[in-house]
Design an enzyme around this catalytic site. Structure first.
Site, mmCIF file in Angstrom:
data_model
loop_
_atom_site.group_PDB
_atom_site.id
_atom_site.type_symbol
_atom_site.label_atom_id
_atom_site.label_comp_id
_atom_site.label_asym_id
_atom_site.label_seq_id
_atom_site.Cartn_x
_atom_site.Cartn_y
_atom_site.Cartn_z
ATOM 1 N N ASN A 221 0.848 -1.200 0.000
ATOM 2 C CA ASN A 221 0.000 0.000 0.000
ATOM 3 C C ASN A 221 0.881 1.247 0.000
ATOM 4 O O ASN A 221 2.107 1.145 0.005
ATOM 5 C CB ASN A 221 -0.955 -0.033 1.197
ATOM 6 C CG ASN A 221 -0.199 -0.110 2.498
ATOM 7 O OD1 ASN A 221 0.537 0.801 2.853
ATOM 8 N ND2 ASN A 221 -0.355 -1.227 3.209
ATOM 9 N N ASP A 290 -4.635 -6.362 5.173
ATOM 10 C CA ASP A 290 -5.747 -7.135 5.755
ATOM 11 C C ASP A 290 -5.857 -8.515 5.112
ATOM 12 O O ASP A 290 -6.446 -9.425 5.677
ATOM 13 C CB ASP A 290 -7.066 -6.384 5.560
ATOM 14 C CG ASP A 290 -7.120 -5.127 6.421
ATOM 15 O OD1 ASP A 290 -6.600 -5.169 7.553
ATOM 16 O OD2 ASP A 290 -7.669 -4.113 5.957
ATOM 17 N N LYS A 300 7.735 -17.709 -10.779
ATOM 18 C CA LYS A 300 7.152 -16.488 -11.342
ATOM 19 C C LYS A 300 5.897 -16.821 -12.154
ATOM 20 O O LYS A 300 5.926 -17.726 -12.996
ATOM 21 C CB LYS A 300 8.195 -15.814 -12.233
ATOM 22 C CG LYS A 300 7.742 -14.472 -12.744
ATOM 23 C CD LYS A 300 8.791 -13.847 -13.654
ATOM 24 C CE LYS A 300 8.187 -12.629 -14.334
ATOM 25 N NZ LYS A 300 8.893 -12.251 -15.546
ATOM 26 N N PHE A 335 -4.437 3.716 14.573
ATOM 27 C CA PHE A 335 -4.669 4.715 13.526
ATOM 28 C C PHE A 335 -5.828 4.212 12.669
ATOM 29 O O PHE A 335 -6.015 3.007 12.516
ATOM 30 C CB PHE A 335 -3.420 4.874 12.648
ATOM 31 C CG PHE A 335 -2.502 5.966 13.131
ATOM 32 C CD1 PHE A 335 -1.807 5.824 14.320
ATOM 33 C CD2 PHE A 335 -2.342 7.135 12.394
ATOM 34 C CE1 PHE A 335 -0.966 6.836 14.773
ATOM 35 C CE2 PHE A 335 -1.505 8.140 12.830
ATOM 36 C CZ PHE A 335 -0.819 7.999 14.015
ATOM 37 N N LYS A 349 -13.752 1.541 15.198
ATOM 38 C CA LYS A 349 -12.506 0.788 15.431
ATOM 39 C C LYS A 349 -12.036 0.934 16.878
ATOM 40 O O LYS A 349 -11.522 -0.012 17.463
ATOM 41 C CB LYS A 349 -11.403 1.262 14.475
ATOM 42 C CG LYS A 349 -11.640 0.798 13.040
ATOM 43 C CD LYS A 349 -10.657 1.375 12.047
ATOM 44 C CE LYS A 349 -11.150 1.068 10.634
ATOM 45 N NZ LYS A 349 -10.373 1.713 9.584
ATOM 46 N N LYS A 353 -11.851 -2.596 18.666
ATOM 47 C CA LYS A 353 -10.511 -3.104 18.975
ATOM 48 C C LYS A 353 -10.111 -2.812 20.431
ATOM 49 O O LYS A 353 -8.979 -3.064 20.818
ATOM 50 C CB LYS A 353 -9.482 -2.500 18.009
ATOM 51 C CG LYS A 353 -9.805 -2.787 16.532
ATOM 52 C CD LYS A 353 -8.626 -2.539 15.609
ATOM 53 C CE LYS A 353 -9.059 -2.632 14.156
ATOM 54 N NZ LYS A 353 -7.955 -2.838 13.214
HETATM 55 N N1 CTP Z 1 -4.238 -3.081 12.002
HETATM 56 C C1 CTP Z 1 -3.628 -4.184 12.571
HETATM 57 N N2 CTP Z 1 -3.628 -5.377 11.931
HETATM 58 C C2 CTP Z 1 -4.245 -5.511 10.724
HETATM 59 C C3 CTP Z 1 -4.885 -4.399 10.152
HETATM 60 C C4 CTP Z 1 -4.867 -3.199 10.821
HETATM 61 O O1 CTP Z 1 -3.068 -4.058 13.662
HETATM 62 N N3 CTP Z 1 -4.210 -6.699 10.135
HETATM 63 C C5 CTP Z 1 -4.221 -1.798 12.732
HETATM 64 C C6 CTP Z 1 -3.594 -0.645 12.002
HETATM 65 O O2 CTP Z 1 -2.193 -0.562 12.274
HETATM 66 C C7 CTP Z 1 -4.328 0.568 12.550
HETATM 67 C C8 CTP Z 1 -5.713 0.000 12.884
HETATM 68 O O3 CTP Z 1 -5.560 -1.408 12.955
HETATM 69 O O4 CTP Z 1 -3.758 1.031 13.750
HETATM 70 C C9 CTP Z 1 -6.781 0.334 11.877
HETATM 71 O O5 CTP Z 1 -6.316 0.003 10.591
HETATM 72 P P1 CTP Z 1 -7.204 0.322 9.307
HETATM 73 O O6 CTP Z 1 -6.483 -0.191 8.091
HETATM 74 O O7 CTP Z 1 -7.643 1.762 9.331
HETATM 75 O O8 CTP Z 1 -8.504 -0.511 9.601
HETATM 76 P P2 CTP Z 1 -8.866 -2.028 9.533
HETATM 77 O O9 CTP Z 1 -8.957 -2.524 10.920
HETATM 78 O O10 CTP Z 1 -7.925 -2.744 8.622
HETATM 79 O O11 CTP Z 1 -10.333 -1.966 8.934
HETATM 80 P P3 CTP Z 1 -10.824 -1.545 7.449
HETATM 81 O O12 CTP Z 1 -9.754 -2.018 6.507
HETATM 82 O O13 CTP Z 1 -12.091 -2.256 7.322
HETATM 83 O O14 CTP Z 1 -10.990 -0.051 7.457
#
Ligand code: CTP
Length: 409
Positions: A221, A290, A300, A335, A349, A353
């Site tokens: 990303n 995620d 490859k 975040f 969140k 969480k």
């Molecule tokens: N985070 C994490 N582990 C993951 C995904 C996210 O610890 N596998 C943490 C990120 O570091 C951030 C928080 O969760 O502090 C929120 O991440 P974000 O990408 O905004 O949200 P998601 O929980 O992934 O939800 P969504 O993608 O549905 O917005």
């Protein structure tokens, strides 16, 4: 040493001491970068340093007279006293073994060492010398004395030094590292309260993760890691013990914290789980994948087929997992990178969480967030506090976040 500056001290004024290491040429670039960052830089050179770089170079880059000679004061007051009263931070880059020795033992025989002893605020030094000199017991002892008095060090690093030795530390930290450390120390100095609390163990994650599709391709990303690195640098500048778990970024490693490099979400999860039990504060700034390809190809992937379908599986949610394991006294900050309903999603969140704070940013905006130098965030706490920050540099944003979450913790 390292007292907070008084309110009368202009927050963006520093003195840059330049001593006679060959790395003095890097101090010219450092001056230029600091001036471009809006910091007023007053350069003080040792007489020997002027044999390596002419004072005119620093005068032009800093747009201020350069002090070399104690006996040519432009004012009735000695320059070392008046300058000491004007600066929020003394930076010495490069700092030779000779300077460290004199500073550690209270010798004041030129403009720079006299300024160093007249200055009661924070001091940051970037040593540069032959690795054998850096290793010498006399230098080790001087470094210990200075550290004990609260002097902050950036570097030295391993790598090529002018005399050719490459494997051991001696080379001055990169200009990028020193500039970031200066900005972090200034941000801390401006918020005297950041220094107030006890020394914490702070765990910060930063950057993206990468998930392999095949041996040559990955999914990732747009996270640059800058926000997380700024948090780590500012926390370290405030005197905390910082561990930074970093995904792949193009940034110079902060010298002020212990850094663990990871690549995948699973590696980041393992590193965080290992460090979390002993930390007081976790700031999970990393943009963790995620999903990952369920079965990365061993070789490859060839473009023979007209299309490509990849099956993904969920990665673990690191934050949710560790927040569930936390003990009394640990603060957990997440975040939320959002593209719509920013605060509503962030609040979701925070609750789901079980976090203490969530820092929300709108990643659709082109002027803040991913990749850039600035951010604009809103922090929401479990206790119901809501802090909306203006658009600030990532270093300033980091200082505000730390101020809020440590004051609460
Ligand atoms: N985070 C994490 N582990 C993951 C995904 C996210 O610890 N596998 C943490 C990120 O570091 C951030 C928080 O969760 O502090 C929120 O991440 P974000 O990408 O905004 O949200 P998601 O929980 O992934 O939800 P969504 O993608 O549905 O917005």
């Amino acid at each position: 040493m390292n007292e907070s500056p008084t309110a009368a001290v202009p927050p963006d004024c520093i003195a840059l001491g330049v001593t006679s290491s060959i790395a003095a040429y890097k101090a010219a670039d450092l001056t230029s970068q600091l001036v471009q960052a809006g910091i007023a830089v007053h350069v003080v050179m040792t007489p020997n340093a002027t044999k390596l770089v002419h004072p005119q170079t620093f005068m032009t880059l800093s747009r201020h007279p350069v002090t070399v000679d104690l006996w040519q004061a432009p004012d009735w007051r000695p320059e070392h006293v008046s300058l000491a009263e004007r600066i929020a931070l003394l930076v010495v880059a490069p700092a030779t073994a000779n300077f460290l020795g004199k500073y550690a033992h209270g010798v004041a025989d030129d403009a720079l060492t006299t300024l160093a002893l007249s200055h009661s605020g924070p001091v940051l030094v970037a040593p540069a010398m032959n690795p054998r000199m850096w290793r010498h017991p006399a230098v080790r002892e001087n470094v210990r004395i200075l550290r004990e008095r609260g002097v902050a060090f950036v570097g030295p690093e391993r790598g090529r030094v002018a005399c050719g030795e490459e494997t051991e530390a001696g080379r001055m930290a990169s200009v990028e590292s020193v500039r970031r450390a200066v900005e972090a120390h200034l941000a801390v100095a401006r918020r005297a309260g950041l220094r107030g609390g006890r020394r914490l163990r702070v765990l910060v994650t930063a950057g993206p993760t990468r998930e392999a599709l095949d041996p040559v391709r990955y999914l990732s990303n747009r996270s640059s890691g800058r926000m997380g690195y700024a948090l780590a640098e500012v926390a370290a500048a405030a005197g905390h013990d910082v561990v930074l778990v970093s995904g792949p970024t193009g940034l110079a490693q902060p010298q002020s914290c212990r850094v663990t490099d990871v690549v995948t979400a699973e590696e980041m999860a393992r590193a965080v789980e290992r460090e979390f039990p002993s930390c007081d504060l976790l700031i999970m700034c990393a943009a963790v994948a995620d999903f990952r390809p369920a079965a990365p190809a061993a070789g490859k992937v060839k473009k023979g087929a007209a299309g490509l379908t990849v099956e993904f599986e969920r990665t673990r949610d690191i934050l949710e997992t560790v927040a569930g394991l936390r003990r009394e006294g640990q603060t957990v900050v997440g975040f939320a990178a959002e593209t719509e309903a920013v605060l509503e999603n962030a609040r979701g969140k925070l609750t789901r969480k079980r976090l203490d704070w969530i820092v929300a940013n709108d990643v659709r905006r082109a002027d803040v967030g991913f990749g850039g130098d600035c951010n604009q965030v809103t922090m929401v706490s479990r206790a119901g506090a809501e802090v909306s920050l203006p658009r600030l540099s990532k270093i300033e944003t980091a200082a505000e976040i730390l101020l809020a979450v440590t004051a609460a913790g």
